[in-house]
Design a protein around this motif. Sequence first.
Motif, short mmCIF file in Angstrom:
data_model
loop_
_atom_site.label_atom_id
_atom_site.label_comp_id
_atom_site.label_asym_id
_atom_site.label_seq_id
_atom_site.Cartn_x
_atom_site.Cartn_y
_atom_site.Cartn_z
N GLU A 289 43.87 -21.92 -24.11
CA GLU A 289 42.89 -22.88 -24.58
C GLU A 289 41.74 -22.14 -25.28
N LEU B 77 27.34 -33.24 -24.52
CA LEU B 77 28.65 -33.24 -25.16
C LEU B 77 29.51 -34.32 -24.54
N LYS B 78 30.29 -34.99 -25.40
CA LYS B 78 31.24 -35.99 -24.92
C LYS B 78 32.65 -35.54 -25.31
N ARG B 79 33.62 -35.87 -24.47
CA ARG B 79 35.01 -35.52 -24.77
C ARG B 79 35.35 -36.00 -26.18
N GLY B 80 35.93 -35.12 -26.95
CA GLY B 80 36.34 -35.46 -28.31
C GLY B 80 35.32 -35.13 -29.38
N ASP B 81 34.10 -34.71 -28.97
CA ASP B 81 33.09 -34.33 -29.97
C ASP B 81 33.55 -33.10 -30.74
N LYS C 83 37.98 -21.72 -26.14
CA LYS C 83 36.68 -22.09 -25.60
C LYS C 83 35.61 -21.61 -26.57
#
Length: 103
Positions: free
Chosen positions: A37, A52-56, A39
């Motif tokens: 992954e 931060l939001k998932r998918g940003d 990072k």
Amino acid sequence: MDSNLVGQVYSKSGIAYQYGVVVLNVPGTIDADYKEEIKVLLMNHSEENYVLKRGDAIAQMGFVKMFKAVKNVIEFNGCCCGEVKMSMIKDVERKGGFGSTGK
């Protein structure tokens, strides 16, 4: 992916300009043999929290050819002269992420 390419991670200019959030180690380099992954190290230079939001979309990546400098020292009549040759990076699989090359 081509074993002579590396990914380079950069800040998103809009987030950097509007919120002061940038990729810390620009460019962050992703070696061709890295398979885990990805990072991203971010730093917030503002006084405000940035959530931060998932998918940003927090960063962007470009791909470039990577060369490794190899220094050969040649002795000529008792005088050492330095010669630098450029060669493509070795296609050797490596494990690990941040700082795993040890250099």
